[in-house]
Design a protein around this motif. Structure first.
Motif, PDB file in Angstrom:
ATOM      1  N   UNK A 134       0.825  -1.219   0.000  1.00  0.00           N
ATOM      2  CA  UNK A 134       0.000   0.000   0.000  1.00  0.00           C
ATOM      3  C   UNK A 134       0.859   1.269   0.000  1.00  0.00           C
ATOM      4  N   UNK A 135       1.943   1.252   0.773  1.00  0.00           N
ATOM      5  CA  UNK A 135       2.806   2.437   0.875  1.00  0.00           C
ATOM      6  C   UNK A 135       3.733   2.574  -0.335  1.00  0.00           C
ATOM      7  N   UNK A 136       3.989   1.472  -1.028  1.00  0.00           N
ATOM      8  CA  UNK A 136       4.794   1.575  -2.258  1.00  0.00           C
ATOM      9  C   UNK A 136       3.959   2.182  -3.384  1.00  0.00           C
ATOM     10  N   UNK A 137       2.710   1.794  -3.438  1.00  0.00           N
ATOM     11  CA  UNK A 137       1.820   2.330  -4.482  1.00  0.00           C
ATOM     12  C   UNK A 137       1.428   3.775  -4.167  1.00  0.00           C
ATOM     13  N   UNK A 138       1.202   4.045  -2.901  1.00  0.00           N
ATOM     14  CA  UNK A 138       0.712   5.380  -2.499  1.00  0.00           C
ATOM     15  C   UNK A 138       1.567   5.901  -1.347  1.00  0.00           C
ATOM     16  N   UNK A 139       2.799   6.354  -1.636  1.00  0.00           N
ATOM     17  CA  UNK A 139       3.715   6.766  -0.554  1.00  0.00           C
ATOM     18  C   UNK A 139       3.145   7.880   0.321  1.00  0.00           C
ATOM     19  N   UNK A 140       2.240   8.673  -0.235  1.00  0.00           N
ATOM     20  CA  UNK A 140       1.663   9.779   0.536  1.00  0.00           C
ATOM     21  C   UNK A 140       0.879   9.279   1.760  1.00  0.00           C
ATOM     22  N   UNK A 141       0.483   7.995   1.756  1.00  0.00           N
ATOM     23  CA  UNK A 141      -0.277   7.460   2.900  1.00  0.00           C
ATOM     24  C   UNK A 141       0.585   7.235   4.133  1.00  0.00           C
ATOM     25  N   UNK A 142       1.906   7.152   3.910  1.00  0.00           N
ATOM     26  CA  UNK A 142       2.796   6.866   5.053  1.00  0.00           C
ATOM     27  C   UNK A 142       2.609   7.891   6.167  1.00  0.00           C
ATOM     28  N   UNK A 143       2.309   9.114   5.784  1.00  0.00           N
ATOM     29  CA  UNK A 143       2.166  10.179   6.782  1.00  0.00           C
ATOM     30  C   UNK A 143       0.868  10.063   7.564  1.00  0.00           C
ATOM     31  N   UNK A 144      -0.166   9.538   6.925  1.00  0.00           N
ATOM     32  CA  UNK A 144      -1.487   9.618   7.563  1.00  0.00           C
ATOM     33  C   UNK A 144      -2.067   8.271   8.000  1.00  0.00           C
ATOM     34  N   UNK A 155     -11.283  -6.391   1.140  1.00  0.00           N
ATOM     35  CA  UNK A 155     -10.009  -5.708   0.880  1.00  0.00           C
ATOM     36  C   UNK A 155      -9.403  -6.166  -0.436  1.00  0.00           C
ATOM     37  N   UNK A 156      -9.440  -7.467  -0.680  1.00  0.00           N
ATOM     38  CA  UNK A 156      -8.910  -7.979  -1.952  1.00  0.00           C
ATOM     39  C   UNK A 156      -9.712  -7.385  -3.112  1.00  0.00           C
ATOM     40  N   UNK A 157     -11.040  -7.396  -2.973  1.00  0.00           N
ATOM     41  CA  UNK A 157     -11.880  -6.824  -4.045  1.00  0.00           C
ATOM     42  C   UNK A 157     -11.555  -5.356  -4.298  1.00  0.00           C
ATOM     43  N   UNK A 158     -11.390  -4.609  -3.218  1.00  0.00           N
ATOM     44  CA  UNK A 158     -11.139  -3.166  -3.372  1.00  0.00           C
ATOM     45  C   UNK A 158      -9.768  -2.922  -4.006  1.00  0.00           C
ATOM     46  N   UNK A 159      -8.772  -3.659  -3.560  1.00  0.00           N
ATOM     47  CA  UNK A 159      -7.434  -3.498  -4.139  1.00  0.00           C
ATOM     48  C   UNK A 159      -7.442  -3.785  -5.631  1.00  0.00           C
ATOM     49  N   UNK A 160      -8.114  -4.865  -6.021  1.00  0.00           N
ATOM     50  CA  UNK A 160      -8.164  -5.232  -7.438  1.00  0.00           C
ATOM     51  C   UNK A 160      -8.919  -4.180  -8.248  1.00  0.00           C
ATOM     52  N   UNK A 161      -9.944  -3.621  -7.640  1.00  0.00           N
ATOM     53  CA  UNK A 161     -10.734  -2.598  -8.340  1.00  0.00           C
ATOM     54  C   UNK A 161      -9.913  -1.319  -8.553  1.00  0.00           C
ATOM     55  N   UNK A 208      -5.877  -5.748   3.467  1.00  0.00           N
ATOM     56  CA  UNK A 208      -6.100  -6.609   2.296  1.00  0.00           C
ATOM     57  C   UNK A 208      -6.180  -5.844   0.984  1.00  0.00           C
ATOM     58  N   UNK A 209      -6.418  -4.534   1.054  1.00  0.00           N
ATOM     59  CA  UNK A 209      -6.185  -3.711  -0.140  1.00  0.00           C
ATOM     60  C   UNK A 209      -4.701  -3.834  -0.472  1.00  0.00           C
ATOM     61  N   UNK A 210      -3.882  -3.704   0.551  1.00  0.00           N
ATOM     62  CA  UNK A 210      -2.439  -3.821   0.374  1.00  0.00           C
ATOM     63  C   UNK A 210      -2.050  -5.207  -0.156  1.00  0.00           C
ATOM     64  N   UNK A 211      -2.698  -6.233   0.366  1.00  0.00           N
ATOM     65  CA  UNK A 211      -2.388  -7.598  -0.062  1.00  0.00           C
ATOM     66  C   UNK A 211      -2.709  -7.797  -1.551  1.00  0.00           C
ATOM     67  N   UNK A 212      -3.786  -7.163  -2.013  1.00  0.00           N
ATOM     68  CA  UNK A 212      -4.135  -7.274  -3.438  1.00  0.00           C
ATOM     69  C   UNK A 212      -3.082  -6.575  -4.303  1.00  0.00           C
ATOM     70  N   UNK A 213      -2.576  -5.439  -3.828  1.00  0.00           N
ATOM     71  CA  UNK A 213      -1.514  -4.745  -4.564  1.00  0.00           C
ATOM     72  C   UNK A 213      -0.254  -5.617  -4.606  1.00  0.00           C
ATOM     73  N   UNK A 214       0.010  -6.254  -3.495  1.00  0.00           N
ATOM     74  CA  UNK A 214       1.147  -7.181  -3.394  1.00  0.00           C
ATOM     75  C   UNK A 214       1.013  -8.331  -4.410  1.00  0.00           C
TER      76      UNK A 214
END
Ligand SMILES: *Cc1c(COP(=O)(O)O)cnc(C)c1O
Length: 372
Positions: free
Chosen positions: A8-18, A211-217, A177-183
């Motif tokens: 999740x943080x590799x795809x969206x580094x801006x999330x690391x702060x929040x 989470x998997x569904x959302x990540x894939x979407x 699991x959003x992160x897991x889908x990106x993984x």
């Protein structure tokens, strides 16, 4: 390749702060081809995602979720976390273990369930990791018990404990699991597996599935996700799932405008209802057969309440002619680390007295004794 930063943080580094996060395990988890079983059943392309291997202490889907919950608990300087589940809850055990490792106290409010060997093991292991267990035989007293514990914790520390919902399914937990889908997407890009046509996953409190569904979407990846329900519909009705999905998407979009807001409706949920059998934690013949097969061919333990039932659906579906050429991925959400060193050091009489019945009464007849 394993490292500590969630995809999740590799795809969206801006999330690391929040977004608070605490690394507990190693990702990505391996993907393997299940040839031992595929060959036996004449199916070419069956894969397994091994979330059981994220840690050598205790694996499973709950570890991914706890990275976000415990991260937030530490950020808020909580001393205690509190969660709720059934007596044999894998989620309660995972919470006890990882809270303990991070100097947080954990409280589990537990409710009755059908007995099984794994229930005993989870209770003993939770105690070993200093989980404070409170068991309520009567569902009506659970809410009161929970409020009492929260109040007691507040009085003790002048700070609220971090509340982790049952199964870890709130938007915060679904992020895991959003992160897991990106993984998984990275693993597909690296050709560790072909793009699956279908992913099968166990569905209980539903955060893993959603989470998997959302990540894939978010990736616009066209992969069907099938949730195999193992818990009664009234606990996680489709209407509630749609809300949890949409709330998680809204949370991401609020944290980063680069992440588009996506929505689903009930017809987008592909859920198999027929594998639960007569109720939560009641083992089924198909589930037990699936557990036996995985154990014989792969040496991997499935769980009669959760992953055994989901894998039973996979075994039925790979026999269908229309699925013959599909790539199928079974997402393993259970733990496979041995806990006997911990459990051998605990006598059940050290547990609260109202839990002793799980040790003194028989387990259900269907329990094949593999997962203990
Ligand atoms: C909790 C659990 C699940 C269900 O995950 P949810 O996100 O609650 O739907 C699946 N498998 C195992 C082994 C679990 O412990």
């Amino acid at each position: 390749m394993a490292d500590k930063e969630p995809a999740l943080f590799k795809y969206y580094p801006e999330l690391k702060k929040s977004v608070s996060h605490l690394s507990l395990a190693d990702f990505p988890t391996p993907v393997e081809k299940l040839d031992e079983i595929g060959n036996e059943l004449g199916f070419k392309n069956l894969y397994i995602k091994r979330d059981d291997l994220c840690s050598s202490l205790y694996g499973s889907n709950k570890v991914r979720k706890l990275e976000f919950f415990l991260g937030d608990a530490l950020a808020k300087k909580c001393q205690e976390v509190i969660t709720i589940g059934y007596a044999g809850s894998n989620h309660s055990l995972a919470t006890s273990i990882y809270a303990n490792l991070n100097n947080l106290k954990s409280i589990s409010i537990l409710m009755p369930q059908v007995n099984a060997h794994y229930v005993r093991r989870n209770l003993l292991a939770s105690h070993y990791y200093k989980g404070q267990l409170f068991y309520y035989d009567n569902y009506l007293s659970v809410g009161v018990g929970l409020l009492n514990q929260i109040a007691a914790s507040f009085l003790k520390y002048r700070n609220f404990p971090k509340y982790i919902p049952g199964g870890g399914s709130s938007p915060e937990g679904v992020l895991a699991y959003v992160s897991a889908a990106l993984e998984l997407n990275d693993q597909i890009s690296r050709k560790e597996l072909p793009k699956p046509d279908v992913i099968y996953v166990t569905l209980a409190s539903s955060g893993t599935f959603l989470g998997i569904m959302l990540g894939l979407k978010l990736l616009n990846l066209d992969i069907e996700v099938i949730g195999v329900r193992v818990i009664e519909n009234y606990l996680t009705p489709q209407r509630k799932m749609v809300k949890l999905f949409n709330d998680t998407s809204a949370l991401l979009n609020k944290k980063s405008k680069k992440i588009p807001l996506v929505k689903i409706s009930e017809k987008d949920l592909h859920i198999r209802e027929e594998y639960m059998g007569s109720g939560y934690a009641r083992f089924t013949k198909k589930g037990v057969n699936a557990t036996r097969l995985m154990h014989q061919k792969k040496g991997l333990k499935l769980n009669g309440t959760y992953t055994g039932k989901a894998f039973a659906a996979v075994l039925d579906d790979i026999k269908k002619p229309e699925n013959k050429d599909k790539n199928i991925l079974f997402w393993n959400t259970y733990n496979s680390c041995d806990l006997s060193d911990a459990t051998s050091q605990v006598d059940y009489r050290m547990l609260p007295e109202n839990l002793h019945k799980y040790f003194e009464n028989d387990v259900q007849d269907m329990d094949p004794g593999i997962d203990r």
